[in-house]
Design an enzyme around this catalytic site. Structure first.
Site, PDB file in Angstrom:
ATOM      1  NE  ARG A 174     -16.259   6.611 -14.063  1.00 16.95           N
ATOM      2  CZ  ARG A 174     -17.346   7.212 -14.566  1.00 16.95           C
ATOM      3  NH1 ARG A 174     -17.209   8.154 -15.497  1.00 16.95           N
ATOM      4  NH2 ARG A 174     -18.556   6.878 -14.169  1.00 16.95           N
ATOM      5  CG  ASP A 175     -17.479  10.538  -6.474  1.00 13.72           C
ATOM      6  OD1 ASP A 175     -16.834   9.934  -5.599  1.00 13.72           O
ATOM      7  OD2 ASP A 175     -18.576  11.086  -6.252  1.00 13.72           O
ATOM      8  N   GLY A 176     -17.305   7.526  -7.146  1.00 13.58           N
ATOM      9  CA  GLY A 176     -18.303   6.471  -7.028  1.00 13.58           C
ATOM     10  C   GLY A 176     -17.868   5.105  -7.482  1.00 13.58           C
TER      11      GLY A 176
END
Length: 271
Positions: free
Chosen positions: A56-58
């Site tokens: 996942r990004d962030g």
């Protein structure tokens, strides 16, 4: 003049007049393809890299070493200037951020961005004074390099459920005062918000391409100097993979091949 210094000079000049698109590559192959298309400069994308690594990004799931290794692969694969998405700087202290800038330059980058997001769900945006200290440290590290490294400072409010335009502008103004070369607030909702940001600061503004404004020409009219594609090209590529895989898995057909570049075409772009 070294190759890196020459790329840095070109990158700085791109920000002086008009508007240009910074296409974001996620690996060496995409960097080579985007170079062949004719973009004047490339960026990396933490989102694209995270997706390629099945993360996942962030959520602070990429390490500094991973990001810098990716940046080195991309700078080696292109003759274009490369700016690196350095997220929040990979460290708790301003000195950590400064070291990240130095390491990005060592990886071949001629620019990089530092954002005020934390990656923490309970405190997604840093306090302004903390964010400014980190930007100032990044600027100082950039100025100490033997070439003009373009430092972009990002205000992340709109990406983290804080649609406060006045605070976003105040943050960008503070980052400008701290010495940032380019200012960036991804996720601005409409043309008027973009115009407000551009008219409130004196440094070049980068805008994330999105549905709010339909063209580079229109963004230029609003005062934008640079347009980033962020993770959009990665998502476009993965979207085509999903469509093609779904067709084959559910229909047992290969219609997607009709619009797929040929083997020889891709090979030729990687020469």
């Amino acid at each position: 003049m070294s190759d890196q210094a020459a790329r840095a000079q070109v990158f700085g000049q791109l920000h002086e007049t008009g508007v240009f698109v910074l296409a974001n590559a996620w690996d060496a192959g995409s960097a080579r393809l985007l170079t062949g298309v004719g973009f004047p400069a490339l960026g990396t994308t933490s989102g694209g890299l995270a997706f390629a690594r099945a993360r996942r990004d962030g959520d602070n799931l990429l390490s500094r070493d991973e990001v810098l290794a990716n940046a080195a692969e991309i700078t080696d694969a292109t003759r274009l200037p490369v700016s690196v998405d350095l997220e929040s700087g990979y460290g708790e202290t301003p000195e950590d951020v400064a070291e990240t800038i130095r390491l990005a330059a060592r990886a071949g980058a001629v620019g990089g961005s530092i954002e005020d997001a934390t990656g923490l769900k309970d405190r997604p945006i840093r306090a302004l004074d903390e964010a400014v200290d980190r930007v100032a440290a990044a600027v100082a590290a950039a100025r100490a390099l033997p070439f003009p490294f373009v430092l972009t400072a990002r205000a992340e409010n709109f990406l983290y459920g804080r649609p406060d335009l006045a605070d976003t502008i105040a943050r960008l103004q503070a980052f400008e005062a701290a010495g940032a070369d380019v200012l960036y607030a991804p996720g601005l909702p409409d043309a008027e918000a973009i115009r407000a940001v551009c008219s409130s600061v004196g440094k070049p503004v980068n805008v994330l391409a999105g549905p709010a404004v339909e063209s580079v020409k229109r963004l230029a009219e609003l005062g934008v100097r640079r347009v980033s594609l962020g993770s959009a090209l990665t998502r476009a590529a993965l979207g085509k993979v999903l469509e093609a895989a779904a067709e084959t898995a559910t229909e047992g057909t290969f219609g997607f091949l009709a619009s797929t570049p040929s083997y020889d075409r891709i090979n030729s772009l990687l020469d």
